[in-house]
Design a protein around this motif. Structure first.
Motif, PDB file in Angstrom:
ATOM      1  N   LEU A  51       0.834  -1.198   0.000  1.00 22.41           N
ATOM      2  CA  LEU A  51       0.000   0.000   0.000  1.00 22.41           C
ATOM      3  C   LEU A  51       0.875   1.257   0.000  1.00 22.41           C
ATOM      4  CD1 LEU A  51      -2.960  -0.741   2.450  1.00 22.41           C
ATOM      5  CD2 LEU A  51      -3.083  -0.429  -0.022  1.00 22.41           C
ATOM      6  N   PRO A  52       0.410   2.373  -0.614  1.00 17.70           N
ATOM      7  CA  PRO A  52       1.227   3.596  -0.659  1.00 17.70           C
ATOM      8  C   PRO A  52       1.547   4.109   0.733  1.00 17.70           C
ATOM      9  CG  PRO A  52      -0.680   3.743  -2.139  1.00 17.70           C
ATOM     10  CD  PRO A  52      -0.867   2.516  -1.320  1.00 17.70           C
ATOM     11  N   TRP A  81       8.703   7.789  -4.327  1.00 16.58           N
ATOM     12  CA  TRP A  81       7.390   7.207  -4.031  1.00 16.58           C
ATOM     13  C   TRP A  81       6.413   8.263  -3.543  1.00 16.58           C
ATOM     14  CZ3 TRP A  81       6.508   2.159  -5.385  1.00 16.58           C
ATOM     15  CH2 TRP A  81       7.643   1.432  -5.762  1.00 16.58           C
ATOM     16  N   ASN A  82       6.841   9.525  -3.477  1.00 19.44           N
ATOM     17  CA  ASN A  82       5.979  10.688  -3.288  1.00 19.44           C
ATOM     18  C   ASN A  82       6.201  11.610  -4.472  1.00 19.44           C
ATOM     19  OD1 ASN A  82       4.863   9.918  -0.884  1.00 19.44           O
ATOM     20  ND2 ASN A  82       5.773  11.550   0.357  1.00 19.44           N
ATOM     21  N   LEU A  83       5.239  11.697  -5.363  1.00 15.96           N
ATOM     22  CA  LEU A  83       5.439  12.482  -6.581  1.00 15.96           C
ATOM     23  C   LEU A  83       5.321  13.971  -6.299  1.00 15.96           C
ATOM     24  CD1 LEU A  83       3.528  10.623  -9.452  1.00 15.96           C
ATOM     25  CD2 LEU A  83       5.933  10.504  -8.842  1.00 15.96           C
ATOM     26  N   TYR A 531      -1.499   7.982 -10.625  1.00 16.19           N
ATOM     27  CA  TYR A 531      -1.544   6.554 -10.977  1.00 16.19           C
ATOM     28  C   TYR A 531      -0.700   6.264 -12.215  1.00 16.19           C
ATOM     29  CZ  TYR A 531      -5.641   6.680  -7.909  1.00 16.19           C
ATOM     30  OH  TYR A 531      -6.477   6.853  -6.846  1.00 16.19           O
ATOM     31  N   LEU A 532      -0.090   5.081 -12.196  1.00 15.04           N
ATOM     32  CA  LEU A 532       0.625   4.566 -13.360  1.00 15.04           C
ATOM     33  C   LEU A 532       0.121   3.156 -13.628  1.00 15.04           C
ATOM     34  CD1 LEU A 532       4.308   5.544 -12.412  1.00 15.04           C
ATOM     35  CD2 LEU A 532       2.802   6.771 -13.977  1.00 15.04           C
ATOM     36  N   GLN A 533      -0.042   2.836 -14.905  1.00 16.32           N
ATOM     37  CA  GLN A 533      -0.418   1.467 -15.284  1.00 16.32           C
ATOM     38  C   GLN A 533       0.411   1.050 -16.494  1.00 16.32           C
ATOM     39  OE1 GLN A 533      -4.192   0.048 -17.478  1.00 16.32           O
ATOM     40  NE2 GLN A 533      -4.627  -0.504 -15.338  1.00 16.32           N
ATOM     41  N   CYS A 534       1.143  -0.049 -16.340  1.00 17.78           N
ATOM     42  CA  CYS A 534       1.873  -0.638 -17.461  1.00 17.78           C
ATOM     43  C   CYS A 534       1.096  -1.859 -17.926  1.00 17.78           C
ATOM     44  CB  CYS A 534       3.279  -1.037 -17.030  1.00 17.78           C
ATOM     45  SG  CYS A 534       4.149  -2.039 -18.259  1.00 17.78           S
ATOM     46  N   LEU A 554       0.385   6.519  -6.264  1.00 18.73           N
ATOM     47  CA  LEU A 554       1.469   7.242  -5.588  1.00 18.73           C
ATOM     48  C   LEU A 554       0.927   8.522  -4.955  1.00 18.73           C
ATOM     49  CD1 LEU A 554       4.060   6.892  -8.474  1.00 18.73           C
ATOM     50  CD2 LEU A 554       4.100   5.627  -6.316  1.00 18.73           C
ATOM     51  N   PRO A 555       1.281   8.797  -3.679  1.00 17.64           N
ATOM     52  CA  PRO A 555       0.878  10.062  -3.065  1.00 17.64           C
ATOM     53  C   PRO A 555       1.509  11.250  -3.789  1.00 17.64           C
ATOM     54  CG  PRO A 555       1.659   8.480  -1.412  1.00 17.64           C
ATOM     55  CD  PRO A 555       2.009   7.920  -2.750  1.00 17.64           C
ATOM     56  N   VAL A 556       0.801  12.368  -3.777  1.00 18.05           N
ATOM     57  CA  VAL A 556       1.288  13.614  -4.388  1.00 18.05           C
ATOM     58  C   VAL A 556       1.595  14.600  -3.276  1.00 18.05           C
ATOM     59  CG1 VAL A 556       0.706  15.533  -5.927  1.00 18.05           C
ATOM     60  CG2 VAL A 556      -0.060  13.203  -6.466  1.00 18.05           C
TER      61      VAL A 556
END
Length: 844
Positions: A51-52, A81-83, A531-534, A554-556
């Motif tokens: 989890l983030p 891991w924090n954008l 969010y990222l999706q590959c 990912l938290p911003v």
């Protein structure tokens, strides 16, 4: 007895520091080993929940992860891991915003396997607008009749067969039973022909001729087909390479008996078909039909108009045609023993493989010994390369000299064909030209210069076994989707980029990774995740069409401190290495080395300005997340593609292409090799505890001669080479316990290709350590034994001590002084390192 470090081993000359030194205590400089060992202690005894909000373990740690909706870090790592919420904050921090994706990474046996989901003939639920796949971060609205895409916020109707009522928390009632709704990494089965691989665009001039061209329709999925193509020219025969390949290939297909009398099982995947092609100045095809008494050879001598002389009997099940295949492979070396043909038509063999696999995809595995001088892609012997170093022509060493290699690579990739090459040459083979084919199709290069069967066959065997046993996908298309406010600006890796969004790979295996540089298209909302999706659309080895999705939430954040606190140095280093390798074809090496130092200094300067502005200007401040960044950056500049002095273009190209496709873990272990003192092992290290059965591995040591003693034995391992360094004053008892001889003069490095198995505690400990590392990477590296001041290969060992002054570069301490000087100049004069060349102070 006081500690007496050895003098610096033989090495390629280093670069001294110029100017006034900063006051940096050599005993206090950050050690990457401290971070690695601390992380192991923290994470090898507990499970990482994905989890983030938590920093993941380092890539070098053998951790266990539990997928809670974010993909396992083995599959996806980001540089922070924090954008940062804006492009401005990203520039202030100077941390490159990137993601490294390894979709088919091997998981720890203690972890859950990637779930396989069958959503029926209609396939997985997808967003009607961005075509993103259903994932744990989507939300449900309208009583479960619609779902809201986390990537684009569009609401899509739920099909009748996929509908489920919602509970009071707006979660589906079947949530726990749907892996795609609670797991970050999922495999979807896709049966519809809309997911089949499309045919390549028609060409004005065909590359090959066939009476039965593949149909111009999408390719129906079939099991993976392998074409083994063997160079049978004079050099391949005389060097023993052909004999080794035939022996290893038979072992892979049918098993065999080891030197100690034990038997081993075949490892070739069930259901796959094989074909055999041999070539010199002509192409030799073989009919391997099971009803034939022996293989029938068909020769194609016209390399200008290559055609496929047969279809039936070309690809066969190796078990159904075992007698025919065994007889053919077993006789190839003898059949060609009297050859006087020196030419080799590698390009023609690749086109023949393309013709045979067109319309179904597959994997071409080449075994090549000499530069192709005849047929398509024929190359002239290169001129002396030393005069181009330091000039603008330097980049020409890293691009193909003949356009045909680009065309062959692109056509193979379009047809879903991957190409891997085993190179056993005795002189230059021009990897800069022929290497474009494996790197474009997602394949791999295996490098055996001056091939010696006694030394290299064991390594060749393990590489081929790994190639056919690791998780492999083919006919692949990959895309990374981002949520609103983010975009992918560039990809790095071994693939073909047919469009700005999609990557095409002939094959994609568990050892390969692709990275992407991200950018902001608008300011992000701190109250929402990014969010990222590959998604990788591929065909499995058994012929099933699937989509593997990997997801991250990912938290911003808007504060630089939070960005640095959750930074991932491993991903940053991997990105910097890939970016540098990509630049080799367009920039001079000296410029790339300067830029690497600038980027390292810029990251530390970003932290200093935004998080530690009150500290004294004379003090070097390094954030906890980037404690080892300077030594890893220095290690990139010392890597074989970038190092100064004399390194052949073939070696530079091989390692550049290798680094471009490496996983994060392999990149870190290659750049900073693992060094271990074998003479100081604890009694219980690497041995099973009598009560718990648990093993513990000994701690590593820093890569510098300053921590080594002349009476010691050391093991250094960078995943490519495994070197035992034996000190001149080593104890005879240690030699006897480890190597079976009691005199350093009796230790013959040229004879030792494997460590002997002895009935001693030290031998058992070292054997377990080696076995553990073999199981981690799935193959055996090249083993060398070097004695202090006695063996020439000690240079290879000393070059791996990256903290020393070698490889035409500074020592770690001097490099820290340089970085400190750059940061101090920027703080004094204002501005940034990237925009002010006068602040660089580069030694190169």
């Amino acid at each position: 007895m006081p500690f007496q470090p050895i003098p610096q081993p033989p090495h390629s000359a280093g670069e001294p520091y110029r100017g006034l030194r900063a006051r940096i205590d050599a005993s206090q400089i950050p050690s990457p080993i401290d971070s690695i060992e601390t992380d192991k202690e923290n994470w090898e005894k507990q499970t990482y929940m994905t989890l983030p909000g938590v920093n993941p373990p380092l890539s070098t740690t053998d951790f266990v992860a539990f997928d809670q909706g974010n993909s396992n870090p083995k599959h996806m790592r980001v540089t922070t891991w924090n954008l940062p919420n804006s492009a401005h904050l990203t520039r202030e921090c100077d941390i490159p915003l990137a993601v490294v994706v390894q979709p088919f990474a091997d998981l720890d046996p203690r972890e859950e396997p990637v779930p396989l989901v069958d959503c029926g003939p209609s396939g997985p639920a997808r967003c009607a607008q961005c075509r993103g796949y259903i994932n744990p971060w989507c939300t449900w609205v309208a009583g479960g009749n619609r779902w809201k895409c986390n990537l684009c916020s569009h609401e899509t109707e739920v099909s009748q067969e996929y509908f489920s009522n919602l509970d009071p928390n707006f979660m589906r009632l079947d949530h726990a039973d749907r892996p795609e709704l609670n797991k970050g990494t999922v495999d979807f089965i896709v049966e519809s022909d809309e997911y089949w691989a499309p045919p390549p665009l028609p060409k004005l001039a065909p590359t090959y001729f066939t009476p039965e061209p593949p149909p111009p329709t999408p390719r129906e999925p079939v099991p993976l087909h392998y074409l083994f193509a063997l160079d049978v020219s004079m050099i391949a025969v005389e060097s023993g390479f052909l004999q080794s390949v035939c022996s290893v290939l038979l072992d892979v297909l049918y098993g065999g008996t080891a030197a100690d009398g034990s038997t081993f099982e075949p490892c070739f995947p069930q259901g796959c078909r094989i074909a055999i092609l041999t070539f010199d100045q002509a192409l030799h095809f073989y009919n391997l039909s099971a009803d034939l008494p022996h293989a029938h050879q068909l020769v194609v001598g016209d390399l200008e108009e290559i055609f496929l002389p047969l279809r039936n009997g070309l690809f066969v099940d190796p078990w159904e045609s075992r007698t025919v295949v065994e007889n053919l492979i077993g006789s190839l070396a003898e059949r060609n023993s009297q050859t006087v043909i020196r030419e080799s038509c590698l390009g023609g063999a690749l086109i023949a493989g393309l013709a045979s696999l067109a319309g179904r995809g597959g994997h071409i595995v080449m075994f090549q010994c000499t530069m192709p001088t005849i047929g398509p892609g024929a190359l002239e012997p290169p001129t002396d390369e030393s005069h181009v170093y330091g000039t603008d022509k330097e980049r020409t060493l890293f691009i193909p000299r003949v356009r045909a290699w680009h065309q062959i690579a692109e056509e193979c990739s379009d047809e879903g064909i991957g190409v891997s090459m085993f190179l056993g040459m005795s002189r230059t083979i021009d990897i800069g030209s022929i290497g474009i084919v494996p790197s474009t199709t997602g394949g791999e290069l295996f490098f055996h210069p001056r091939y010696n069967p006694a030394r290299d066959q064991i390594v060749l065997a393990s590489q081929l076994q790994r190639l056919v046993t690791r998780t492999t996908a083919f006919s692949c298309v990959m895309r990374i989707r981002c949520s609103h406010g983010l975009r992918v600006s560039k990809y790095y890796g071994n693939f073909q980029e047919r469009s700005p969004t999609d990557l095409t790979l002939g094959v994609f295996d568990s050892d390969k990774a692709v990275s992407a540089l991200l950018g902001h298209s608008q300011t992000l909302d701190e109250r929402q995740y990014a969010y990222l999706q590959c998604a990788v659309l591929y065909t499995s080895v058994d012929g099933q069409r699937r989509v593997r999705t990997c997801n991250l939430a990912l938290p911003v954040v808007s504060l630089a401190g939070n960005v640095f606190r959750y930074a991932d140095m491993d991903a940053v280093v991997c990105h910097l290495a890939r970016e540098s390798m990509t630049s080799l074809s367009s920039r001079r090496m000296a410029q790339i080395r300067e830029d690497l130092t600038d980027k390292c200094s810029s990251i530390l300067l970003g932290y200093r300005r935004n998080c530690a502005a009150a500290a004294a200007q004379s003090q070097l401040i390094i954030p906890e997340a980037f404690r080892a960044l300077p030594i890893y950056t220095l290690a990139i500049t010392k890597s074989k593609p970038l190092k100064g002095r004399n390194v052949s273009a073939d070696v530079r190209n091989y390692y550049a292409k290798k680094i471009l496709s490496m996983s994060v873990r392999n990149t870190m272990q290659y750049l900073y090799p693992r060094l271990l003192a074998l003479h100081n092992l604890d009694e219980n290290a690497a041995l099973a505890d009598a009560t718990t059965g648990h093993f513990y591995l000994p701690s590593l040591m820093r890569d510098s001669h300053m921590f080594m003693e002349a009476h010691g034995v050391y093991l250094i391992d960078n995943d490519e080479f495994m070197i035992f360094w034996v000190g001149a004053s080593v104890s005879p008892q240690i030699l006897l316990d480890l190597f079976g001889v009691d005199d350093i003069g009796a230790l013959d490095p040229s004879d030792m290709t494997e460590l002997p198995i002895l009935d001693t505690r030290l031998s058992q400990q070292v054997q377990y350590i080696l076995g553990h590392r073999y199981s981690q990477r799935g193959r055996v590296p090249k083993m060398l034994v070097v004695r202090q001041n006695m063996d020439g290969m000690e240079i290879e060992f000393s070059d791996m001590l990256v903290e020393d002054q070698n490889n035409s570069a500074m020592s770690y301490l001097d490099y820290l002084c340089l970085v400190h000087k750059q940061i101090g100049a920027a703080l004094t004069n204002g501005g940034s390192l990237s925009s002010n060349a006068s602040l660089r102070g580069s030694p190169w």
